[in-house]
Each structure stands twice: as structure tokens, then as C-alpha cells.
Design an enzyme around this catalytic site. Structure first.
Site: not given
Ligand code: IVH
Length: 675
Positions: A35-36, A38-39, A84-85, A115, A117, A119, A138, A175, A227, A319, A413, A416, A431, A437
Site C-alpha cells: 500500500d505504501a 501505491y500511496d 475518505s481521510l 480511534e 484505523k 484495515d 463505499r 469498517e 464509526y 498512519k 558448506c 567450511c 552442513c 565448521c
Molecule cells: S472515518 C469522513 N474512521 O479508512 C470519514 N475511517 O482512509 C470517513 N477507516 O474509507 C472515514 N478505520 O475505510 C474512519 N476509525 C475509522 C476508520 C476509517 C478505518 C477506513 C475507511 C476509510 C478509509 C480512509
């Protein structure tokens, strides 16, 4: 600003690459890169597009997060978009976020709801008059897939809300995820049925929720934490008047599942303290998380802050450093362990992963290298999680260069030059050089000196290497010939530490037979077996002359260990080393045979959960007790093992949380048969 040729080509290339990874991730549920990575590509594209707004196109991945719904599900329009966040990757990012929020609101302090996050994947659940009428993914935030049938199969989602005071229309968001234990179980089941293995819990959750057949979803261990909120209509919409944390309380009242890790904290400092606390406990949580989320707690302040494009200004994802990263594998070296096991180790282009720079990662053994098709020159995914040794997870095939080299286990080996053999049915190559050895000799000495063995304080790994390089240690017994003058000549060795080491060596000579046996490093003889051998035989002489059949009568000793012990003492070199060690002062009290301690499972506590195929619970209990074990009804930190049968109860979850060793039926039977 007009874009140069180079920048506009880069934008096109980034879009193509992101589209490819997006397809792998969202449609195929089989990501190719961590993921890193991609980000990072995504951020690159974002910043280029910010620089050249004229080049933004509607089909850019930045304009559409997530893929279009699969054809077979019907489409659901989200009345309130699912946002999204924004992300922060360090504490500076959190402080900036907080400062901006304070400025916009014209306040000096802000309370945040903090809270974890999770996965997994975000879903929307729509309740009308308290009844669950629709579940949706979503998707791209504006519309997703209708997965009502599937969400209905998730136990932690109520089909009807508790109480009578829920709003007439209530859309909550949360989630959907799979716990670590659930993930392990799922992959085990998949293996048993010859199905595909999931790469991680996130993919397993996404793949499970987006099944056309709800029966498949029902068999998957999906869970949810709520959430957030979407559309609200009707009497109880005062939930929108107070704070976010109060709203979560109401959700809980209505039977919706919320995370127990949620806390209110003040300002950036409070958030950062929360982050550190969660980070420290991350590996102990029953599910994987990739960071924490901070949300402005007052809902009126959330409204005032509003949103920009795809993310609200009132929330931030902080993150964790990624646990998986990509790097180039420059070579494969073979390391020789104490018992001669040859381990292929990847030499890597240094990469920052899981909070540290990694240059080496284990490839485990030749079968693994082959299974993953890892070649020299490949770009690989490296994982470093918690205290676990970094490992090569997979190859990024799309990045494979034209000329790669395959790895082959050497026939001799590398240290040795003795012959390498691979016993049938074993994955490890070994070995055959034994203590001839240098690698095995050094590892054997390090083991001998270690805390649970002879406990020679001050004799660390580096010093052992140094002494061996100087030719001072042709075998273990040479340790006790070392003089102050020998040590004083060594690099980085002061007079004081030399003297301390001589004292420690002397002290280590008064020991117990069990420790001594363990220290010798006989293959497969751990501390428990060493204790059993010592208790049963009482004297070293007896043990050295025991036949294999006799050894097998000793609790904790099966045919393999009996064979190893027998071979070890037959070897004249080993007998000679032992004789010299004793001559130079090694001593222990002559043992009295203690029949009680002989019980192989005495001191161990077991808990049984679920049903076993091969025997009833009473029978299992009787078998364990006959071996000296205690069997109790509930799991605690003192429990040694939890035996997990089919349909285990909450005890398995508890064991998972406490990190108690769990045995499935096969492992349990193996344990019984070894006793
Ligand atoms: S809040 C407007 N809270 O992270 C706020 N998202 O990177 C919308 N996610 O699409 C999301 N834990 O799938 C929120 N405690 C949490 C979360 C959370 C995981 C995910 C969620 C969101 C994505 C954004």
C-alpha cells in the site's frame, strides 16, 4: 503554469500505473505492490496535478477513489457522500492539522475523538424504522455496490436496532474487517479445500463481502465497527447536535458495534499520546490496523470545518510506518546455523520498513525460494512486523528485469566446504562439518554461553567471533583455558572487563546437569528435554552410555531426539570435549531422580475448547492429566496451551488476545504421541 513535456508524460505514466495497481487491488483482490508504494505514486500524481490543474481529467485516479461497482451487483447512490481521510505520516502533520483547525474555528483548544484505523473496507448500513434495509460498499464515494444480502450475514450487524428511540431513517458507516485469528482460520480452511490464499486480512474481508453468493460470505469471519453517520431523518436527529463520542454512545445503545479503543483527547498533544499508546499495543490487538484516526469531537465544529474534495477538514488519519515495502534483492547468501542448518538470506538494497532500515531478510529455505520464485535482481516485497525477523514476502513480477539469476543451494558448506545434505522429508539443508565448521562452532559457543545455558556474562557474540578469529577456540573447552593475558590483547577489551569475564567463566562452571546438557546444543534438545534427560538419568555417565531404546522411555523423548542424543554421545570428538570441560572444572551436584518431575506435562495448564474429532472432551482431559498436566475451564495468562477443536468458543478469542499458544487437533495429538 504550462507543463513541460517531461511532467505531462509523467502524469500519464502515473495514471496508467495507478490504474493497473487499482485493478489488481480492487477488482482482483490481489495487490502487486505494498500500500505504501501505491500511496506514494498517488501523492506524486496529486502534487503534479496540483501544480498543473489544467491537466486534471475526470478519469484520473485522484478524482475517483475506488473502482466502479462490479456489474453483477446493483448500484447504490450515497445520499451523503462517503468521504475518505486526509493522511499524516508524522507528528508534524498532526500539529499542522490541529493548528489549521484551530485557526478556522477561531479557538485555542479542540477535543478529538481518537480511534484505531482498521484495515478493512468501509460500508454503509441503512436502517428504516429500526430495521436494516440496505448495506452498501463505499465504491467511489458517491455510489457503491448493494451488498445487503451479504452484510445481513455478519453477526455483529444487528438486523433490527435495539430500543424504540432510533431515528426513523438512520444510515451508519463503519469498517468491515477480519481479525488476525479469523484470517488464520480462513486461510487454513482455504488450504484444506485447495482454495486460494488471501494476501492479508484486508483483501480477505473485501473478497468475502463482494461475493455474489451470500452463503460464501456467511462462512467468512467478517466483523464490523461502526464509526460514522450518513443520512439521518426523524425524531432522534438530535444525535447530530452534540458530540461525535456521544453519538457513538447512542449507537452502542442501539446495538451497533463500536471500537473499544475510542478515546477523547485534547489538542495535538493528546492525539499524539494516543497514537503512541496504540502503536505500543499494536501487535497485541486482535485485528490489524494501519494507523489511528482523529475526529473533531463537537459535531457543530465538524459542520463548520466542512470538507475539501474527497476528505473532511475535521478528520485525520495518522498512519503507522508501513510494515511492507518494496526493494531490490541484490544477492542471496547462505548462513550456517548452530546445528548446521543452511538458511538463504536476501541481501537487499536498504529499505525503511516497519520503523527500521532493513538490509537482510530471511528466505527461510530452498523450498520457499522456489515457491515464491525469488530471483536475484528481482524487486521484492519485504515485511518487518514487530519483533519478527524481516522476511521476503513475494516478488513484484511486473518489475522483473530481463536478466535475473536463480538461487541454488550450494552442495558444499560456504564456510567450511563440507558436504551439504538434505535429509528426506525435511525442508532444511545441513552442513555436515559439525564443529569443524567455523560457523557451527561459533554458533555452538554462543549458545553455550547464552543466559539459559551456561550464562557466561560478558561473552557476547562479537567477542566469540573475535576469539575464534584469533584461533583461541578450537572447541568449547578452550573457553576455560582463557587467561587474562589472552583477553587483554584483544581489541576493545579493557582490563576490567577481561577480569570480569574470567570471573564469569569460573562462576559458570558450577552448574546443573540439565543446564549443561542444554548448553551442549544437541539437536532438538531444548531446555525441557534437557531437564527430562537429567532427571531421568541422574548421572551424565548413564546418559552417555544409554541405548536408543532406553532413551525413548524417557518422557519428552521420541525416536528422533533419542537418535540425536545417542549419535551425539557416540561421536568421539564430543566425548573428548566433555571430558576436557570436566577436567577444567565443570561440576554439578549429582542428581537424585525425582519421579514427580518426570511427568512430562507437570506444571503445564491446559484449556479445551470446541469439539475434537478423535476423542471426547473427558478422554482428552484424562489423557492430559495422566501426563501430569492440569486442565482448567478458563483461559488466563497462566494457561500454557489452549486446545482448539471445531467451533471453538470465546476461549479461543481470549487465548488469542493473551497470546497463549493454541493447538489444533493435529498438534494436540502430536503432543500426546510425543509424551
Ligand atoms: S472515518 C469522513 N474512521 O479508512 C470519514 N475511517 O482512509 C470517513 N477507516 O474509507 C472515514 N478505520 O475505510 C474512519 N476509525 C475509522 C476508520 C476509517 C478505518 C477506513 C475507511 C476509510 C478509509 C480512509
Amino acid at each position: 503554469m504550462a507543463a513541460g513535456d517531461q511532467d505531462s508524460r509523467r502524469i500519464v505514466a502515473l495514471r496508467e500505473e495507478l490504474a493497473h495497481h487499482n485493478h489488481c487491488y480492487y477488482v482482483l483482490d490481489a495487490p502487486e505492490v505494498p500500500d505504501a508504494e501505491y500511496d506514494r505514486l498517488f501523492r506524486q500524481l496529486q502534487s503534479l496535478e496540483e501544480k498543473y490543474p489544467a491537466l486534471v481529467t475526470p478519469d484520473s485516479p485522484t478524482q475517483r477513489v475506488g473502482a466502479k461497482p462490479l456489474k453483477a451487483f446493483s448500484e447504490v447512490h450515497h445520499g451523503v457522500p462517503m468521504l475518505s481521510l486526509a493522511n499524516a505520516f508524522d507528528e508534524g502533520g498532526v500539529k499542522d492539522f490541529h493548528r489549521r483547525a484551530c485557526e478556522r474555528l477561531g479557538v485555542e483548544h479542540i477535543d478529538y475523538s481518537c480511534e484505531t484505523k482498521l484495515d478493512g473496507l468501509a460500508v454503509s448500513l441503512l436502517y428504516e424504522n429500526g430495521v436494516l434495509v440496505r448495506g452498501a460498499t463505499r465504491g467511489d464515494g458517491r455510489s457503491g455496490e448493494d451488498v445487503t444480502q451479504n452484510v445481513r450475514t455478519i453477526d455483529s450487524i444487528p438486523l433490527r436496532l435495539l430500543g424504540k428511540d432510533a431515528p426513523r431513517v438512520l444510515e451508519v458507516r463503519g469498517e468491515v474487517f477480519i481479525s488476525r485469528a479469523g484470517f488464520a482460520r480462513l486461510n487454513r480452511a482455504q488450504r484444506a479445500e485447495g482454495g486460494k490464499q488471501f494476501a492479508n486480512p484486508r483483501n480477505a474481508a473485501a473478497g468475502s463481502l463482494r461475493q455474489l453468493d451470500p452463503r460464501i460470505t456467511a462462512a467468512r469471519p467478517l466483523e464490523i465497527y461502526i464509526y460514522g453517520v450518513g443520512v439521518v431523518e426523524g425524531p432522534a436527529d438530535e444525535i447530530l447536535a452534540g458530540t461525535y463520542s456521544a453519538m457513538l454512545e447512542r449507537f452502542r445503545d442501539w446495538g451497533l458495534r463500536t471500537s473499544p479503543e475510542t478515546r477523547v483527547a485534547r489538542d495535538a498533544e493528546g492525539c499524539i499520546a494516543y497514537y503512541r499508546d496504540i502503536m505500543a499495543r499494536r501487535d497485541k490487538l486482535p485485528y490489524e490496523i494501519d494507523g489511528v484516526v482523529y475526529k473533531v469531537n463537537r459535531l457543530d465544529q465538524q459542520d463548520a470545518l466542512g470538507a475539501v474534495s474527497r476528505a473532511p477538514r475535521w478528520a485525520l488519519a495518522h498512519k503507522f510506518p508501513a510494515q511492507e515495502e518494496m526493494t531490490v534483492l541484490k544477492g542471496i547468501e547462505v548462513q550456517v546455523g548452530r546445528t548446521g542448518t543452511l538458511t538463504p538470506v536476501a541481501r537487499l538494497e536498504p529499505v525503511f520498513v516497519g520503523g527500521a532500515t532493513v538490509t537482510n531478510a530471511t528466505l527461510h529455505n530452498q523450498d520457499e525460494v522456489k515457491r515464491k520464485d525469488v530471483r536475484i535482481g528481482d524487486t521484492v516485497v519485504v515485511r518487518r512486523a514487530g519483533d519478527v525477523i524481516p522476511e521476503v514476502v513475494s516478488v513484484v513480477m511486473s518489475k522483473r528485469p530481463k536478466h535475473t539469476r536463480r538461487f541454488k543451494m550450494p552442495e558444499r558448506c560456504p564456510v567450511c566446504d563440507s558436504k551439504v545434505e538434505r535429509p528426506e522429508g525435511e525442508s532444511a539443508a545441513r552442513c555436515t562439518g559439525g564443529l569443524y565448521c567455523a560457523a557451527q562452532r561459533r554458533e555452538a559457543i554462543k549458545h553455550f554461553a547464552s543466559r539459559r545455558a551456561m550464562d557466561i556474562e560478558g561473552l557476547g557474540d562479537k567477542l566469540v567471533d573475535q576469539l575464534d578469529e584469533q584461533g583461541m577456540l578450537s572447541d568449547l573447552s578452550d573457553l576455560y583455558r582463557l587467561k587474562l593475558e589472552d583477553l587483554a590483547g584483544l581489541e576493545r577489551m579493557g582490563e576490567k572487563s577481561a577480569k570480569n569475564l574470567i570471573d564469569a567463566l569460573k562462576k559458570s562452571q558450577s552448574t546443573t546437569l540439565a543446564r549443561f546438557l542444554y548448553a551442549l546444543g544437541i539437536r532438538d534438545v531444548g531446555e525441557t528435554t534437557a531437564r527430562s534427560l537429567a532427571n531421568y538419568c541422574g548421572k551424565l555417565e548413564t546418559l552417555m552410555h544409554a541405548e536408543e531404546e532406553v532413551l525413548q522411555e524417557i518422557p519428552d523423548v521420541g525416536p528422533v531426539v533419542a537418535g540425536n542424543v545417542h549419535t551425539f554421545f557416540r561421536e568421539s570428538h564430543n566425548r573428548q570435549v566433555i571430558r576436557k570441560l570436566i577436567k577444567r572444572g565443570m561440576n554439578w551436584p549429582e542428581g537424585v531422580v525425582d519421579r514427580d518431575k518426570l511427568q512430562p506435562l507437570s506444571g503445564k495448564t491446559f484449556v479445551l475448547t470446541g469439539t475434537l474429532d478423535s476423542m471426547g472432551r473427558d478422554e482428552a482431559k484424562a489423557k492430559l492429566q495422566a501426563l501430569g498436566a492440569k486442565v482448567t475451564g478458563s483461559v488466563s495468562a497462566k494457561t500454557s496451551y489452549v486446545v482448539v477443536g471445531v467451533d471453538p468458543g470465546s476461549k479461543a478469542t481470549k487465548a488469542e488476545q493473551l497470546g497463549v499458544v493454541m493447538l489444533d487437533e493435529k498438534a494436540f495429538l502430536k503432543l500426546l504421541s510425543k509424551k
